[in-house]
Design a protein around this motif. Structure first.
Motif, mmCIF file in Angstrom:
data_model
loop_
_atom_site.group_PDB
_atom_site.id
_atom_site.type_symbol
_atom_site.label_atom_id
_atom_site.label_comp_id
_atom_site.label_asym_id
_atom_site.label_seq_id
_atom_site.Cartn_x
_atom_site.Cartn_y
_atom_site.Cartn_z
ATOM 1 N N LEU A 43 11.468 -0.630 -9.892
ATOM 2 C CA LEU A 43 10.579 0.377 -9.299
ATOM 3 C C LEU A 43 9.121 0.018 -9.526
ATOM 4 O O LEU A 43 8.280 0.175 -8.635
ATOM 5 N N TRP A 44 8.818 -0.461 -10.724
ATOM 6 C CA TRP A 44 7.453 -0.875 -11.016
ATOM 7 C C TRP A 44 7.055 -2.029 -10.101
ATOM 8 O O TRP A 44 5.959 -2.024 -9.528
ATOM 9 N N ALA A 45 7.927 -3.011 -9.937
ATOM 10 C CA ALA A 45 7.620 -4.158 -9.075
ATOM 11 C C ALA A 45 7.439 -3.712 -7.622
ATOM 12 O O ALA A 45 6.532 -4.185 -6.927
ATOM 13 N N ALA A 46 8.274 -2.781 -7.172
ATOM 14 C CA ALA A 46 8.182 -2.302 -5.792
ATOM 15 C C ALA A 46 6.940 -1.442 -5.572
ATOM 16 O O ALA A 46 6.485 -1.283 -4.426
ATOM 17 N N SER A 47 6.358 -0.909 -6.628
ATOM 18 C CA SER A 47 5.186 -0.034 -6.493
ATOM 19 C C SER A 47 3.876 -0.817 -6.363
ATOM 20 O O SER A 47 2.807 -0.205 -6.241
ATOM 21 N N TYR A 48 3.925 -2.122 -6.353
ATOM 22 C CA TYR A 48 2.711 -2.943 -6.296
ATOM 23 C C TYR A 48 1.763 -2.529 -5.164
ATOM 24 O O TYR A 48 0.554 -2.385 -5.402
ATOM 25 N N PRO A 49 2.253 -2.304 -3.953
ATOM 26 C CA PRO A 49 1.316 -1.939 -2.881
ATOM 27 C C PRO A 49 0.618 -0.591 -3.078
ATOM 28 O O PRO A 49 -0.421 -0.325 -2.464
ATOM 29 N N LEU A 50 1.155 0.254 -3.922
ATOM 30 C CA LEU A 50 0.579 1.584 -4.124
ATOM 31 C C LEU A 50 -0.604 1.596 -5.092
ATOM 32 O O LEU A 50 -1.327 2.582 -5.168
ATOM 33 N N TRP A 51 -0.811 0.511 -5.827
ATOM 34 C CA TRP A 51 -1.875 0.455 -6.821
ATOM 35 C C TRP A 51 -3.141 -0.119 -6.198
ATOM 36 O O TRP A 51 -3.096 -1.000 -5.348
ATOM 37 N N SER A 52 -4.287 0.382 -6.662
ATOM 38 C CA SER A 52 -5.561 -0.072 -6.105
ATOM 39 C C SER A 52 -5.953 -1.458 -6.608
ATOM 40 O O SER A 52 -6.701 -2.170 -5.941
ATOM 41 N N SER A 53 -5.448 -1.830 -7.770
ATOM 42 C CA SER A 53 -5.752 -3.170 -8.275
ATOM 43 C C SER A 53 -4.562 -3.716 -9.067
ATOM 44 O O SER A 53 -3.773 -2.965 -9.633
ATOM 45 N N THR A 54 -4.491 -5.033 -9.098
ATOM 46 C CA THR A 54 -3.410 -5.696 -9.838
ATOM 47 C C THR A 54 -3.529 -5.424 -11.331
ATOM 48 O O THR A 54 -2.522 -5.260 -12.022
ATOM 49 N N THR A 55 -4.738 -5.322 -11.822
ATOM 50 C CA THR A 55 -4.949 -5.078 -13.250
ATOM 51 C C THR A 55 -4.361 -3.736 -13.667
ATOM 52 O O THR A 55 -3.689 -3.640 -14.698
ATOM 53 N N LYS A 56 -4.603 -2.701 -12.880
ATOM 54 C CA LYS A 56 -4.059 -1.383 -13.197
ATOM 55 C C LYS A 56 -2.537 -1.391 -13.105
ATOM 56 O O LYS A 56 -1.846 -0.749 -13.903
ATOM 57 N N TRP A 57 -2.011 -2.133 -12.152
ATOM 58 C CA TRP A 57 -0.566 -2.240 -11.968
ATOM 59 C C TRP A 57 0.081 -2.891 -13.205
ATOM 60 O O TRP A 57 1.079 -2.410 -13.720
ATOM 61 N N GLU A 58 -0.533 -3.961 -13.682
ATOM 62 C CA GLU A 58 -0.026 -4.642 -14.877
ATOM 63 C C GLU A 58 -0.225 -3.800 -16.136
ATOM 64 O O GLU A 58 0.633 -3.763 -17.018
ATOM 65 N N LEU A 59 -1.351 -3.116 -16.204
ATOM 66 C CA LEU A 59 -1.644 -2.268 -17.354
ATOM 67 C C LEU A 59 -0.614 -1.143 -17.488
ATOM 68 O O LEU A 59 -0.209 -0.795 -18.603
ATOM 69 N N ALA A 60 -0.186 -0.609 -16.367
ATOM 70 C CA ALA A 60 0.832 0.447 -16.400
ATOM 71 C C ALA A 60 2.119 -0.073 -17.038
ATOM 72 O O ALA A 60 2.731 0.611 -17.872
ATOM 73 N N LEU A 61 2.535 -1.277 -16.679
ATOM 74 C CA LEU A 61 3.746 -1.856 -17.266
ATOM 75 C C LEU A 61 3.550 -2.122 -18.755
ATOM 76 O O LEU A 61 4.399 -1.774 -19.576
ATOM 77 N N HIS A 62 2.451 -2.726 -19.120
ATOM 78 C CA HIS A 62 2.208 -3.075 -20.519
ATOM 79 C C HIS A 62 2.120 -1.838 -21.407
ATOM 80 O O HIS A 62 2.675 -1.822 -22.512
ATOM 81 N N THR A 63 1.442 -0.812 -20.930
ATOM 82 C CA THR A 63 1.306 0.415 -21.713
ATOM 83 C C THR A 63 2.652 1.100 -21.892
ATOM 84 O O THR A 63 3.032 1.476 -23.011
ATOM 85 N N GLY A 64 3.372 1.240 -20.800
ATOM 86 C CA GLY A 64 4.695 1.889 -20.880
ATOM 87 C C GLY A 64 5.677 1.118 -21.739
ATOM 88 O O GLY A 64 6.394 1.701 -22.562
ATOM 89 N N SER A 65 5.707 -0.189 -21.563
ATOM 90 C CA SER A 65 6.669 -0.984 -22.338
ATOM 91 C C SER A 65 6.282 -1.027 -23.822
ATOM 92 O O SER A 65 7.164 -1.026 -24.686
ATOM 93 N N ALA A 66 5.008 -1.041 -24.128
ATOM 94 C CA ALA A 66 4.586 -1.036 -25.533
ATOM 95 C C ALA A 66 4.970 0.282 -26.206
ATOM 96 O O ALA A 66 5.478 0.285 -27.337
ATOM 97 N N ALA A 67 4.745 1.391 -25.536
ATOM 98 C CA ALA A 67 5.095 2.698 -26.100
ATOM 99 C C ALA A 67 6.606 2.821 -26.280
ATOM 100 O O ALA A 67 7.088 3.248 -27.339
#
Length: 133
Positions: free
Chosen positions: A47-71
């Protein structure tokens, strides 16, 4: 019966009650250690990978994964470590009970062999050794 045996028996009786956190950890451990949890994580990554077009920037898209997975990793680490510690304590208690039974058996035979009496004392001293260190 000697005092060490009754002390160990009393500690087992007191340790039987599990609190809400222990029950929660056991419940989480039962769910996380099975295949469905793995598939939930894979689905979340898809779902995260498929949501790529919905994010305004690649950095925010990657940050969402890193933050969620770290928590999630931190929470799971704490819960699984707690479950592992309790499992280790249960195994140690079983070893202590076996040692107590063996020392009682050895003590019953110690009248025939004076060296056995010394071994009984060393075994009884060793039971619970991990708690003293």
């Amino acid at each position: 019966m000697n005092q060490q045996r009754s002390d160990a028996a009393e500690s087992r009786k007191q340790a039987d009650g599990r609190g809400p956190f222990e029950r929660f950890v056991e419940s989480v451990n039962q769910r996380v250690s099975r295949a469905p949890f793995f598939f939930v994580i894979v689905a979340a990554l898809l779902l995260w990978a498929a949501s790529y077009p919905l994010w305004s920037s690649t950095t925010k898209w990657e940050l969402a994964l890193h933050t969620g997975s770290a928590a999630l990793s931190l929470l799971l680490l704490v819960l699984l470590e707690n479950a592992g510690r309790r499992s280790e304590e249960a195994a140690q208690e079983k070893l202590n009970v076996i040692a107590e039974a063996l020392s009682d058996l050895m003590e019953s035979r110690a009248a025939d062999d004076p060296d056995l009496s010394e071994s009984v004392e060393r075994l009884r001293d060793a039971v619970g050794l991990e708690e003293r260190h």
